[in-house]
Design a protein around this motif. Structure first.
Motif, mmCIF file in Angstrom:
data_model
loop_
_atom_site.group_PDB
_atom_site.id
_atom_site.type_symbol
_atom_site.label_atom_id
_atom_site.label_comp_id
_atom_site.label_asym_id
_atom_site.label_seq_id
_atom_site.Cartn_x
_atom_site.Cartn_y
_atom_site.Cartn_z
ATOM 1 N N ALA A 291 0.660 -1.088 0.205
ATOM 2 C CA ALA A 291 0.089 -0.144 -0.136
ATOM 3 C C ALA A 291 0.926 0.950 0.066
ATOM 4 O O ALA A 291 0.519 2.083 -0.766
ATOM 5 C CB ALA A 291 -1.168 0.189 1.074
ATOM 6 N N ARG A 292 1.991 1.376 0.660
ATOM 7 C CA ARG A 292 3.064 2.510 0.708
ATOM 8 C C ARG A 292 3.790 2.940 -0.654
ATOM 9 O O ARG A 292 3.454 3.999 -0.919
ATOM 10 C CB ARG A 292 3.444 2.547 2.258
ATOM 11 C CG ARG A 292 3.062 2.114 2.912
ATOM 12 C CD ARG A 292 3.561 3.346 4.804
ATOM 13 N NE ARG A 292 3.145 3.415 5.672
ATOM 14 C CZ ARG A 292 3.171 3.487 6.387
ATOM 15 N NH1 ARG A 292 4.802 3.228 6.951
ATOM 16 N NH2 ARG A 292 2.470 3.297 8.043
ATOM 17 N N LEU B 165 3.446 5.734 -5.524
ATOM 18 C CA LEU B 165 3.806 5.549 -7.447
ATOM 19 C C LEU B 165 2.637 6.057 -8.002
ATOM 20 O O LEU B 165 2.604 6.403 -8.814
ATOM 21 C CB LEU B 165 4.020 4.410 -7.342
ATOM 22 C CG LEU B 165 5.425 3.468 -7.423
ATOM 23 C CD1 LEU B 165 5.274 2.416 -8.245
ATOM 24 C CD2 LEU B 165 6.461 4.763 -8.324
ATOM 25 N N GLY B 166 1.831 6.572 -7.063
ATOM 26 C CA GLY B 166 0.066 6.715 -7.156
ATOM 27 C C GLY B 166 -0.819 5.886 -8.201
ATOM 28 O O GLY B 166 -1.040 6.104 -9.214
ATOM 29 N N ILE B 167 -1.046 4.597 -7.899
ATOM 30 C CA ILE B 167 -1.247 3.698 -8.499
ATOM 31 C C ILE B 167 -2.064 2.623 -7.671
ATOM 32 O O ILE B 167 -1.731 3.237 -6.271
ATOM 33 C CB ILE B 167 0.258 2.675 -9.145
ATOM 34 C CG1 ILE B 167 0.580 2.092 -8.587
ATOM 35 C CG2 ILE B 167 0.499 3.312 -10.612
ATOM 36 C CD1 ILE B 167 1.562 0.871 -9.131
ATOM 37 N N ARG B 168 -2.749 1.687 -7.853
ATOM 38 C CA ARG B 168 -4.074 1.115 -7.288
ATOM 39 C C ARG B 168 -2.629 -0.625 -6.339
ATOM 40 O O ARG B 168 -2.387 -0.776 -7.122
ATOM 41 C CB ARG B 168 -4.672 0.341 -7.889
ATOM 42 C CG ARG B 168 -5.729 0.832 -8.740
ATOM 43 C CD ARG B 168 -6.465 0.233 -9.678
ATOM 44 N NE ARG B 168 -6.194 -1.449 -10.163
ATOM 45 C CZ ARG B 168 -6.075 -0.665 -11.081
ATOM 46 N NH1 ARG B 168 -5.397 -0.119 -11.968
ATOM 47 N NH2 ARG B 168 -5.222 -2.672 -11.627
ATOM 48 N N VAL B 169 -2.949 -0.483 -5.594
ATOM 49 C CA VAL B 169 -2.462 -1.444 -4.844
ATOM 50 C C VAL B 169 -2.278 -2.664 -4.624
ATOM 51 O O VAL B 169 -1.537 -3.357 -4.619
ATOM 52 C CB VAL B 169 -2.814 -1.406 -2.792
ATOM 53 C CG1 VAL B 169 -3.983 -2.050 -2.775
ATOM 54 C CG2 VAL B 169 -2.308 -1.737 -1.799
ATOM 55 N N ASP B 170 -3.428 -3.395 -6.025
ATOM 56 C CA ASP B 170 -3.726 -4.584 -6.761
ATOM 57 C C ASP B 170 -2.402 -4.579 -7.119
ATOM 58 O O ASP B 170 -2.312 -5.826 -8.153
ATOM 59 C CB ASP B 170 -4.956 -4.720 -7.297
ATOM 60 C CG ASP B 170 -5.449 -4.337 -7.860
ATOM 61 O OD1 ASP B 170 -4.921 -2.973 -8.126
ATOM 62 O OD2 ASP B 170 -6.365 -4.437 -8.912
ATOM 63 N N GLN B 171 -2.230 -3.473 -7.778
ATOM 64 C CA GLN B 171 -0.787 -3.631 -8.604
ATOM 65 C C GLN B 171 0.699 -3.905 -7.996
ATOM 66 O O GLN B 171 1.447 -4.064 -8.586
ATOM 67 C CB GLN B 171 -0.790 -1.959 -9.391
ATOM 68 C CG GLN B 171 -2.244 -1.964 -10.577
ATOM 69 C CD GLN B 171 -1.862 -0.596 -10.929
ATOM 70 O OE1 GLN B 171 -2.347 0.443 -10.797
ATOM 71 N NE2 GLN B 171 -1.235 -0.314 -12.346
ATOM 72 N N VAL B 172 0.470 -3.961 -6.919
ATOM 73 C CA VAL B 172 1.366 -3.865 -6.459
ATOM 74 C C VAL B 172 1.896 -5.771 -5.804
ATOM 75 O O VAL B 172 1.062 -5.394 -4.518
ATOM 76 C CB VAL B 172 2.191 -3.638 -5.099
ATOM 77 C CG1 VAL B 172 3.853 -3.633 -4.977
ATOM 78 C CG2 VAL B 172 2.297 -2.069 -6.058
#
Length: 165
Positions: free
Chosen positions: A116-117, A122-129
């Motif tokens: 999440a952090r 990065l200004g992206i959704r948490v499900d992208q990490v």
């Protein structure tokens, strides 16, 4: 379609009397990682993967440890800057898959917060990490507790541009 793949790797020595920061999260532990910044090995691997995919060199070039501006700086601030440079080059992050390699401490309870952090920076959704962690069964410098390492892989895709009328 313009897709770029990036791989990042980083390693830091474990030392006493430093906070342990991983993925932007301070992990309660009696030791931390040695480095010029906050030594966030996981975030550094993600930054290097982004730099590689976007053709930005590496984080040592962008944020040299000889520059006092970066002494003790939060790696999430540096990650946000790398994200800005990636976007400036016309790329959007597809997904990030990062792996921490450490014998201790157990970081399972913190993986969601780490993702999440980094996503927020990065200004992206948490499900992208995605964040994973593994040990090396007591082998090598990470297994002996001398240091921690991290790998990250990701892909970038060229942002679509509107046709000029």
């Amino acid at each position: 379609m313009d897709i770029r793949i990036g791989h990042g790797y980083d390693v830091h020595r474990i030392v006493p009397d430093r906070p342990l920061v991983l993925g932007g999260v301070v992990i309660p532990w009696d030791r931390g990682l040695l480095g010029h910044s906050d030594a966030d090995v996981l975030t550094h691997a993600v930054m290097d993967a982004l730099c590689g995919a976007a053709g930005l060199g590496d984080i040592g070039t962008l944020f040299p440890d000889s520059d006092p501006r970066y002494a003790g700086i939060s790696s999430l601030k540096l990650l946000a800057e790398v994200g800005r440079l990636v976007a400036e080059r016309g790329y959007a992050i597809g997904n990030i898959d990062a792996t921490l390699i450490a014998q201790a401490p157990k970081v399972g309870p913190y993986k969601g917060e780490m993702a999440a952090r980094m996503a927020e920076a990065l200004g992206i959704r948490v499900d992208q990490v995605n964040v994973k962690a593994t040990t090396e069964e007591g082998l090598g410098f990470t297994g002996l507790g001398e240091g921690m390492a991290a790998h990250a892989v990701l892909f970038l895709e060229r942002k679509s541009r509107q046709k000029e009328l």
